[in-house]
Design a protein around this motif. Structure first.
Motif, short mmCIF file in Angstrom:
data_model
loop_
_atom_site.label_atom_id
_atom_site.label_comp_id
_atom_site.label_asym_id
_atom_site.label_seq_id
_atom_site.Cartn_x
_atom_site.Cartn_y
_atom_site.Cartn_z
N TRP A 76 0.86 -1.18 0.00
CA TRP A 76 0.00 0.00 0.00
C TRP A 76 0.90 1.23 0.00
CZ3 TRP A 76 1.15 -3.13 3.98
CH2 TRP A 76 1.64 -2.56 5.14
N GLY A 77 0.70 2.10 -0.94
CA GLY A 77 1.50 3.32 -1.03
C GLY A 77 2.97 3.03 -1.18
N GLU A 78 3.74 3.59 -0.23
CA GLU A 78 5.20 3.39 -0.23
C GLU A 78 5.62 2.29 0.73
OE1 GLU A 78 6.66 7.20 0.91
OE2 GLU A 78 6.16 8.13 -1.01
N GLU A 79 4.67 1.57 1.30
CA GLU A 79 4.99 0.56 2.31
C GLU A 79 4.67 -0.84 1.83
OE1 GLU A 79 3.54 1.39 6.21
OE2 GLU A 79 3.80 3.55 5.95
N LEU A 80 5.55 -1.76 2.22
CA LEU A 80 5.38 -3.18 1.91
C LEU A 80 5.43 -3.95 3.22
CD1 LEU A 80 5.28 -5.44 -0.30
CD2 LEU A 80 7.76 -5.52 -0.12
N GLY A 81 4.42 -4.72 3.48
CA GLY A 81 4.39 -5.56 4.68
C GLY A 81 4.61 -7.01 4.28
N VAL A 82 5.48 -7.69 5.01
CA VAL A 82 5.74 -9.11 4.78
C VAL A 82 5.58 -9.83 6.10
CG1 VAL A 82 7.41 -10.83 4.00
CG2 VAL A 82 7.39 -8.57 2.93
N TRP A 83 4.69 -10.82 6.13
CA TRP A 83 4.54 -11.69 7.29
C TRP A 83 5.02 -13.07 6.84
CZ3 TRP A 83 1.92 -16.23 8.27
CH2 TRP A 83 1.92 -16.63 9.61
N LEU A 84 5.93 -13.67 7.59
CA LEU A 84 6.58 -14.90 7.18
C LEU A 84 6.67 -15.88 8.33
CD1 LEU A 84 8.48 -16.31 4.99
CD2 LEU A 84 10.34 -15.13 6.13
N ALA A 183 -0.55 -2.93 -5.71
CA ALA A 183 -0.72 -1.91 -4.68
C ALA A 183 -2.18 -1.75 -4.30
CB ALA A 183 -0.13 -0.61 -5.16
N THR A 184 -2.79 -2.81 -3.78
CA THR A 184 -4.20 -2.78 -3.40
C THR A 184 -4.38 -2.80 -1.88
OG1 THR A 184 -4.33 -5.20 -3.43
CG2 THR A 184 -4.86 -4.04 -5.49
N GLY A 185 -3.31 -3.10 -1.15
CA GLY A 185 -3.41 -3.22 0.30
C GLY A 185 -3.89 -4.60 0.71
N ASP A 186 -4.21 -5.48 -0.26
CA ASP A 186 -4.67 -6.83 0.05
C ASP A 186 -3.47 -7.73 0.39
OD1 ASP A 186 -7.36 -6.24 -0.49
OD2 ASP A 186 -7.02 -6.51 -2.64
N GLU A 187 -3.78 -8.83 1.08
CA GLU A 187 -2.74 -9.80 1.43
C GLU A 187 -2.65 -10.84 0.31
OE1 GLU A 187 -4.00 -11.33 5.20
OE2 GLU A 187 -3.39 -9.50 6.26
N TYR A 188 -1.45 -11.02 -0.22
CA TYR A 188 -1.18 -12.01 -1.26
C TYR A 188 -0.36 -13.13 -0.62
CZ TYR A 188 -3.16 -8.56 -4.26
OH TYR A 188 -4.04 -7.66 -4.82
N VAL A 189 -0.99 -14.29 -0.57
CA VAL A 189 -0.48 -15.43 0.20
C VAL A 189 0.52 -16.26 -0.61
CG1 VAL A 189 -1.18 -17.55 1.40
CG2 VAL A 189 -2.62 -15.52 1.50
N PHE A 190 1.53 -16.76 0.07
CA PHE A 190 2.46 -17.70 -0.53
C PHE A 190 2.66 -18.88 0.41
CE2 PHE A 190 4.99 -14.59 1.77
CZ PHE A 190 5.88 -15.36 2.49
#
Length: 190
Positions: A76-84, A183-190
């Motif tokens: 989202w915007g200029e930020e990238l969140g990664v949960w691992l 850049a939708t702010g949605d969570e994309y799962v892997f």
């Protein structure tokens, strides 16, 4: 030890040859007065004559483990969140390993990362997992909030194991991922 038909034949030929050589040399030694050493009837059999025990196809000195990485990415915007979440499905424990996250855009500014993670270069973050017990019971979780250069429409995140603690991993597919995060702010799962 089980010998093949050919191996048994070679063994009997070798033994007969040894007996013949022994008697000829022994007899020759007596006739000529020369000193000779008799070859015993139980002379060593050539290595090629003995059927070798079959070796398993996959033989490894390193213990076997199955490291996996799963989670989600959100832009989202200029930020990238990664949960691992890094886990080990066994059968052996892993003393330490390192997961690598590579990004298609440049990281900039102050990065908020756990103490086990560091920024290796402008597009790469490395995180040490510490010990991973077999069975996936006690995995290691990471949450990263990263600042990006500009406001990209999408980011590609590549996740893989940079160091697996020296174990053999016959299932590397579950620790290598490539995620496209628009850049939708949605969570994309892997």
């Amino acid at each position: 030890m089980v010998l093949t038909r050919r191996a048994r034949l070679l063994v009997s030929v070798a033994m007969a040859t040894a007996a013949t050589v022994s008697s000829v040399m022994w007899g020759a030694g007596k006739a000529t007065g020369a000193v000779s050493v008799p070859v015993p009837v139980s002379a060593p059999v050539p290595v090629a004559a003995v059927a070798a025990k079959p070796v398993p196809a996959h033989r490894s000195v390193a213990p076997e483990a199955d490291i996996s990485h799963h989670g989600h990415v959100s832009l989202w915007g200029e930020e990238l969140g990664v949960w691992l979440l890094s886990e080990n499905h066994g059968p052996s424990d892993v003393m330490r390993s390192t997961v690598r996250l590579r990004f298609s855009v440049v990281l900039t500014g102050r990065q908020e990362m756990p103490s086990a993670c560091l920024q290796a270069d402008a597009r790469t973050v490395l995180c040490r997992t510490g010990p991973l017990r077999a069975g996936g019971a006690a995995g290691r979780q990471f949450a990263l909030e990263l600042q990006l250069a500009g406001r990209p429409n999408e980011v590609v995140v590549r996740i893989d194991t940079a160091w697996n603690g020296g174990v053999t991993d016959r299932n590397p597919q579950n620790d290598r991922h490539e995620v496209l995060a628009p850049a939708t702010g949605d969570e994309y799962v892997f």
